[in-house]
Design an enzyme around this catalytic site. Structure first.
Site, PDB file in Angstrom:
ATOM      1  N   GLU A   1      -2.632  17.823  40.684  1.00  0.00           N
ATOM      2  CA  GLU A   1      -2.006  16.941  39.718  1.00  0.00           C
ATOM      3  C   GLU A   1      -2.964  16.733  38.681  1.00  0.00           C
ATOM      4  OE1 GLU A   1       0.740  13.022  39.392  1.00  0.00           O
ATOM      5  OE2 GLU A   1       0.051  13.626  41.111  1.00  0.00           O
TER       6      GLU A   1
ATOM      7  N   GLU B   1      -0.894  33.949  26.636  1.00  0.00           N
ATOM      8  CA  GLU B   1       0.427  34.199  26.423  1.00  0.00           C
ATOM      9  C   GLU B   1       0.790  35.262  25.384  1.00  0.00           C
ATOM     10  OE1 GLU B   1       0.432  30.053  28.356  1.00  0.00           O
ATOM     11  OE2 GLU B   1      -0.712  31.270  26.986  1.00  0.00           O
TER      12      GLU B   1
ATOM     13  N   CYS C   1       1.946  25.885  26.592  1.00  0.00           N
ATOM     14  CA  CYS C   1       1.970  24.959  25.924  1.00  0.00           C
ATOM     15  C   CYS C   1       3.440  25.003  24.923  1.00  0.00           C
ATOM     16  CB  CYS C   1       0.784  24.801  25.053  1.00  0.00           C
ATOM     17  SG  CYS C   1       0.684  26.181  23.872  1.00  0.00           S
TER      18      CYS C   1
ATOM     19  N   CYS D   1       3.433  27.963  22.736  1.00  0.00           N
ATOM     20  CA  CYS D   1       3.587  29.342  23.427  1.00  0.00           C
ATOM     21  C   CYS D   1       4.819  29.367  23.845  1.00  0.00           C
ATOM     22  CB  CYS D   1       2.631  29.606  24.479  1.00  0.00           C
ATOM     23  SG  CYS D   1       0.636  29.790  24.038  1.00  0.00           S
TER      24      CYS D   1
ATOM     25  N   HIS E   1      -3.931  31.869  22.481  1.00  0.00           N
ATOM     26  CA  HIS E   1      -3.784  31.798  23.771  1.00  0.00           C
ATOM     27  C   HIS E   1      -3.208  33.096  24.469  1.00  0.00           C
ATOM     28  CE1 HIS E   1      -2.703  27.235  23.444  1.00  0.00           C
ATOM     29  NE2 HIS E   1      -4.023  27.585  22.605  1.00  0.00           N
TER      30      HIS E   1
END
Length: 245
Positions: free
Chosen positions: A86, A124, A152, A155, A122
């Site tokens: 987490e 992606e 994000c 993206c 990035h």
């Protein structure tokens, strides 16, 4: 709920301890390097050079970061970056493993991975500009991603734009963790991506094992899943379901 809170506190303490230990190790190594370094410092060299008129020290320029591409991920990198904790301290890059099925074309199944450090384009976006720059609109293209964290907000907007423009591409994203899922813009981006036809999933324990077997330089060794893998999956799965409902 109380048990869940205690578990989260333990995770946070563990992550904080790991980061603190890493910082201490780096600091100690730096101090040792200074103690054993007998060469003059850059500042001293520059001063001497100016006085002697021989030379001047030029500032070092670091090369621009380039996205890493390949067929197999380093096992240590995978275990760290894909761990579905987490509190993801130090996990400041995205690793994107991909499968592309273009049906019965001669190209067959494409497979590989991309890695970035969020210092430039990035992973992606790089996928659509380098790995799949063109795709015949008459051919159905099925794309599957296994990513260390969900996209994000920037993206998600770009991916949604691609899916709307190229209707023949069907994308499924399996994410080990949800990136900053508490942020309103992140949640809006995930919803927009879902509305554009992208299937969003959180990686189950079996998905981690599949990714390890398919994309990692594992020397035919099985993946030993971490203790909280299933519990963390259920946590992120619940959060994603709440966002997309």
């Amino acid at each position: 709920m109380a048990e869940k809170s205690r578990t989260q506190m333990k995770r946070k303490e563990k992550e904080t301890t790991e980061v603190t230990m890493d910082v201490k190790e780096v600091k100690n190594e730096g101090e040792k390097a200074v103690e054993h370094d007998k060469s003059p410092s850059a500042e001293a060299a520059a001063t001497n050079g100016d006085q002697n008129g021989d030379f001047q020290v030029e500032p070092m320029e670091l090369p621009p970061f380039e996205t890493i591409t390949g067929d197999r991920v380093d096992p240590f990198v995978f275990k760290f970056q894909f761990k579905n904790v987490e509190y993801s301290s130090g996990r400041n890059k995205t690793i994107l493993c991909y499968l592309v099925d273009r049906g019965d074309t001669a190209d067959g199944l494409l497979k590989g991975f991309l890695e970035d450090e969020h210092a430039g384009t990035h992973a992606e976006e790089v996928f659509f500009t380098q790995c799949l720059p063109h795709c015949d609109s008459a051919i159905k293209c099925t794309v599957t991603w296994y990513v260390s964290s969900s996209p994000c907000s920037a993206c998600t907007a770009k991916i949604a734009e691609v899916l709307k423009a190229r209707k023949n591409i069907k994308l499924t994203i399996f994410a080990a963790r949800l990136f900053e899922w508490e942020e309103a813009e992140i949640q809006a981006g995930l919803k927009a991506l879902h509305a554009a036809g992208c299937k969003l999933r959180v990686m189950k324990p079996l998905d981690f094992s599949y990714t390890w077997d398919t994309f990692v330089e594992n020397d035919e060794q099985p993946l030993n899943l971490w203790e909280d893998c299933k519990e963390n999956y259920e946590y992120y799965h619940e959060k994603l379901a709440d966002i997309l409902q």
